[in-house]
Design an enzyme around this catalytic site. Structure first.
Site, PDB file in Angstrom:
ATOM      1  N   LYS A   1       0.774  -1.216  -0.057  1.00 42.82           N
ATOM      2  CA  LYS A   1       0.016   0.130  -0.053  1.00 42.82           C
ATOM      3  C   LYS A   1       0.855   1.219  -0.175  1.00 42.82           C
ATOM      4  O   LYS A   1       1.519   1.486   0.911  1.00 42.82           O
ATOM      5  CB  LYS A   1      -0.991   0.246   1.157  1.00 42.82           C
ATOM      6  CG  LYS A   1      -1.736   1.090   1.167  1.00 42.82           C
ATOM      7  CD  LYS A   1      -2.837   0.931   2.341  1.00 42.82           C
ATOM      8  CE  LYS A   1      -3.844   2.136   2.469  1.00 42.82           C
ATOM      9  NZ  LYS A   1      -4.985   1.873   3.662  1.00 42.82           N
TER      10      LYS A   1
ATOM     11  N   ASP B   1     -14.059   5.689  10.807  1.00 41.61           N
ATOM     12  CA  ASP B   1     -14.356   5.664   9.169  1.00 41.61           C
ATOM     13  C   ASP B   1     -14.738   4.258   8.967  1.00 41.61           C
ATOM     14  O   ASP B   1     -14.236   3.529   7.935  1.00 41.61           O
ATOM     15  CB  ASP B   1     -13.195   5.867   8.454  1.00 41.61           C
ATOM     16  CG  ASP B   1     -13.455   6.353   7.284  1.00 41.61           C
ATOM     17  OD1 ASP B   1     -14.580   6.583   6.940  1.00 41.61           O
ATOM     18  OD2 ASP B   1     -12.637   6.359   6.197  1.00 41.61           O
TER      19      ASP B   1
END
Ligand SMILES: Nc1ncnc2c1ncn2[C@@H]1O[C@H](COP(=O)(O)OP(=O)(O)OP(=O)(O)O)[C@@H](O)[C@H]1O
Length: 532
Positions: free
Chosen positions: A123, A228
């Site tokens: 990532k 989130d």
């Protein structure tokens, strides 16, 4: 979603990476890094660095940019990716890079492999990508970390994600296994499943709902709130287990807005289940009912991810402004400037100052040139006038000593040789304005002088041969020169002195700039130790 082109990595040599790192280091406090700085950080002579930089430009690992004040190089996203991959390769963590499997607002996710070809998830954090225009607007800002903002924030985001992954994993949360981190790249276990947003059917929505709510509560009991928790950050495995993959805004349960974040997470899950699976539950967790059992938030603060880093990152996320922390730093430094306008004012002032300085320098240069030219001209005039004045006074003395009356009465005297009128020397000098005719006129002048000298000599010779004649004491005519020799000498000396002072001042300025740059470079190199 394509494949990352890492084929060039094979052809890059040690020097290429050395220069790339030098550019990265220079970007810590430069918008674009000048060649001289790259060369001094890399410890390679300029010619070699230039050649390497050209190679790197060709492969889009660095970009050459012209800014208002100076030209230089900046690291591209690709260059930064290469640096991180190279470091992880040498640590034998990553062996290959494959296709892109995910693209987020602030990251690119690729499938990768370790040297034994086991699957990995790579990532790459790309903070500042969504606010790229804002960064572009402030391109020429050369203050502190402003230039390297996207490098700094991406690195922070990666460090935070890695720290949280490890902490959650140690406490038995369903997250991908954290493998390693370098710069803006987090290496973790590849989760084979489907993001919940892509799932349209589940066997037992109620059970899944309960698991998700239990996860939110478990996090809160350990002292953190996801912040989130939605269908985009949850991956559903084949056996309907859930894996959390992304927690950029995770906050402590002691955060002033903790209840708001907690309720938002719960509402997200409830809304999604109602919309997607038409499932609505009467039961959901309440913030007041949470009983704290762990202190993961405190432990995370004590980890490598410091409070300052968290503040910088959270400010960027909250404001959507990835330069917020830099502005704060600048404000702290100046202590006087309160708002962004004053910053831009000082920016403009600096630019104006620079322009003025350049103009001044140009003016100085022209002045010095003109003075040098004037001095040359004066020297020519001086040499001509002194030579001619000497000759003239000699000739006048001789002529005055001649007793013409006595001479005329002498036998054999013939005055037909004498010129009717001796032209005044300054008539000749004054006429020689144009530089083109200067040489010709000089020659003519020389010839005239010789002719007059010869005539005078003849007369004197005749007089001597005649062997007599009184010598009259008459006044000597003064030369009609505009400047006296002393005056010109004094002027020349004064000009020379002024020029010297000017040159001395300039040298002083240059020297201080050089030592200042050297000091800056030293600091950058010493600070860089904690970067990787
Ligand atoms: N460990 C992993 N294994 C498999 N796929 C993953 C993994 N991590 C991320 N992905 C994939 O990459 C996508 C983007 O990842 P992630 O949500 O972490 O990025 P992001 O930039 O934080 O996204 P956003 O901020 O938009 O939610 C995910 O939707 C998922 O499909």
């Amino acid at each position: 979603m394509g494949r990352m082109n890492v084929s060039m990595m094979r052809y890059l040599e040690g020097d290429h990476f050395r220069v790339l790192i030098a550019v990265e280091m220079g970007m810590k406090n430069h918008e674009v890094v000048p060649l001289a700085l790259v060369s001094s950080i890399a410890g390679i002579h300029r010619g070699g660095v230039l050649r390497t930089l050209n190679d790197l430009c060709k492969h889009q690992l660095v970009a050459f940019e012209r800014s208002k004040k100076f030209d230089g190089y900046r690291l591209t996203i690709r260059g930064y990716d290469y640096l991180a991959l190279r470091a992880l390769c040498s640590r034998e963590v990553v062996g290959s890079v494959g296709n892109q499997i995910g693209i987020g607002k602030e990251s690119d996710v690729y499938v990768g492999g370790d040297p034994e070809l086991n699957d990995l998830c790579l990532k790459f954090h790309r903070l500042g990508r969504t606010s790229f225009r804002k960064i572009k607007e402030k391109r020429d800002y050369h203050k502190k970390r402003k230039s390297a903002s996207w490098l700094y924030l991406s690195r922070l985001a990666a460090a935070k994600e890695f720290a949280f992954l490890k902490a959650l994993q140690e406490r038995g949360f369903p997250v991908p296994k954290a493998v390693d981190v370098c710069r803006h790249l987090v290496v973790m276990q590849l989760v084979v499943g489907q993001t919940l947003c892509n799932v349209n059917h589940v066997e037992d929505p109620a059970a899944l709902y309960d698991r998700l709510m239990a996860l939110i509560v478990k996090l809160a009991r350990h002292g953190v709130i996801h912040g989130d928790f939605n269908e985009f950050n949850l991956i559903l495995l084949e056996d309907e287990r859930i894996v959390m993959i992304d927690f950029p805004q995770m906050v402590s349960i002691d955060h002033p807005n903790a209840e708001f974040y907690f309720d938002r997470d719960v509402t997200c899950v409830r809304t999604f289940f109602k919309r997607r699976f038409d499932y609505e539950s009467e039961d959901w967790p309440k913030f007041d009912e949470i009983e704290r059992k762990g202190n993961m938030d405190v432990l995370l603060e004590a980890s490598g991810f410091t409070k300052k880093m968290a503040l910088d990152l959270n400010k960027a996320y909250d404001d959507g402004n990835f330069l917020a922390h830099c502005e704060q730093e600048l404000r702290n430094e100046s202590g006087e400037k309160e708002d962004g306008e004053s910053d831009s004012d000082s920016e403009e002032e600096e630019d104006l100052e620079a322009i003025h300085e350049e103009e001044e320098e140009e003016k100085d240069h022209e002045e010095v040139k003109a003075q040098v030219q004037a001095v040359k001209q004066q020297k020519i005039v001086l040499s001509q006038s002194t030579r001619f004045n000497d000759w003239l006074s000699d000739a006048t003395n001789l002529l005055e000593n001649v007793d013409l009356k006595a001479l005329k009465t002498e036998e054999g005297y013939d005055d037909s040789d004498l010129p009717e009128k001796i032209t005044h020397p300054h008539g000749v000098v004054a006429a020689s304005d144009s530089s083109e005719n200067e040489e010709d006129e000089d020659e003519e002048e020389e010839e005239d002088h010789v002719a007059v000298e010869e005539q005078v000599a003849k007369v004197v010779k005749k007089k001597r041969q005649a062997g007599g004649g009184g010598v009259g004491a008459r006044s000597v005519a003064s030369s009609a020169a505009t400047f006296t020799a002393e005056e010109i000498k004094r002027k020349l000396a004064l000009d020379r002195k002024r020029n010297k002072e000017k040159i001395r001042l300039k040298v002083k300025g240059k020297q201080s700039a050089v030592s200042r740059n050297r000091k800056d470079n030293k600091n950058v190199i010493s600070e860089y130790a904690g970067w990787i």
